[in-house]
Enzyme design. Sequence first.
Site, PDB file in Angstrom:
ATOM      1  N   TYR A   1      52.441   8.417 111.227  1.00  0.00           N
ATOM      2  CA  TYR A   1      53.479   8.113 110.178  1.00  0.00           C
ATOM      3  C   TYR A   1      53.312   6.541 110.111  1.00  0.00           C
ATOM      4  CZ  TYR A   1      58.198   6.212 108.979  1.00  0.00           C
ATOM      5  OH  TYR A   1      59.183   5.606 108.451  1.00  0.00           O
TER       6      TYR A   1
ATOM      7  N   ASP B   1      54.604  13.656 118.319  1.00  0.00           N
ATOM      8  CA  ASP B   1      55.515  13.808 117.102  1.00  0.00           C
ATOM      9  C   ASP B   1      55.514  14.988 116.534  1.00  0.00           C
ATOM     10  OD1 ASP B   1      56.818  13.600 114.586  1.00  0.00           O
ATOM     11  OD2 ASP B   1      55.884  11.859 114.250  1.00  0.00           O
TER      12      ASP B   1
ATOM     13  N   LYS C   1      64.405  14.922 109.034  1.00  0.00           N
ATOM     14  CA  LYS C   1      63.691  15.816 108.215  1.00  0.00           C
ATOM     15  C   LYS C   1      64.000  17.176 108.418  1.00  0.00           C
ATOM     16  CE  LYS C   1      61.263  12.170 107.248  1.00  0.00           C
ATOM     17  NZ  LYS C   1      61.699  10.816 108.264  1.00  0.00           N
TER      18      LYS C   1
END
Length: 383
Positions: A104, A177, A202
């Site tokens: 990310y 993650d 999300k």
Amino acid sequence: MRPDPIHPDTLLARALGAHDPATHGVVPAVHPATTFLRAGDLSYPGGHSYARPFNPTFDGAETLLATLEGAAQALLFSSGMSAATAVFQALEPGDHVIAPQVMYWGLRNWLKGFAAQWGLGLDLVDMRDPAAVAAAVRPGRTKLIWAETPANPTWEVTDLAACAEIARRAGAWLAVDNTVPTPLLTRPVEHGADIVMHSATKYLNGHSDVLGGALATAHADGFWERIAAIRATQGAVPGPFEAWLLLRGMRTLGLRVERACATAQRLAEHFDGHPRLEAVLYPGLPSHPGHAVAARQMNGGFGGMLSVRVKGGSAGAVAASAALRVWTRATSLGGVESLVEHRGSIEGPDSPCPQDLLRLSCGIEHADDLIADLEQALDTLRA
């Protein structure tokens, strides 16, 4: 194997049996109070003192997430970034961390900027290769290995069990993650991870109306206590209504993830080899370099995210995106609406993201409509 015989979809739908004990309503209550009564002996009979470190509205989502991840405890945060950065801030200046080259971009930039200025050593490595991870370890200094799999936005796959063994030998923690797989597809703790992170904005929320993050831990140890203290002292907590919305969203996680995975698999198979695409990037394709590892550590699907590389470079990708009618051009992922984004223009020249890449987040629309829309958009690129 899950220790609980009840299927995760059932745990989610029932939110572990959450309800309002005062009214017996089947929906738990929101607790907006910021402070709580003391008894005459100055104790807190309700178990809560002040809303910054603790709020009863957090309890349901935290307990549900810990249960799904097979973790000892979980904590909600105000955003995915606040959750992720708390893990690194729990280290000491001078400590060394290993993170993926592909990850990310917001956290990648934070690590290269603020974390480096603060004194953390950093190596970004190709985490598809366990040997590269092992080679990056600095004996006595490496305290954290950060993994993200599949890795946003090219969906490279990391072998979590191999990274966990490397971390164990180095005396380091492994943090993962797990935003994209969710605990329905991957449970990193089962593969040796110490900390699991989510951008709850999300998939966990899934409706594009909550900003939040979460961490879960395999061990309620001193490192976890430091992370909890950072959350409390920095005030990196969501509001009670956001926590309530998050729990509401989690109740449909099973349905949404199942639909998104099925749609992404159909799209990947349909567009693989398309004449106007350079490549389809999705770990569910047998041709994907990480397919075998993904099949071993993901159960129930390969995720709702894929990317396509459009012929014609950046201009071709942007033109295809502009021609879409059903896909929504917007940042983020994991919502009920299908989103498309040209990541190169977002991440900038320092990013490893190819400039011809479009990132696709599959929502819950009918797959046929999404396929037809992408087909017509690619058709517009014909000379």
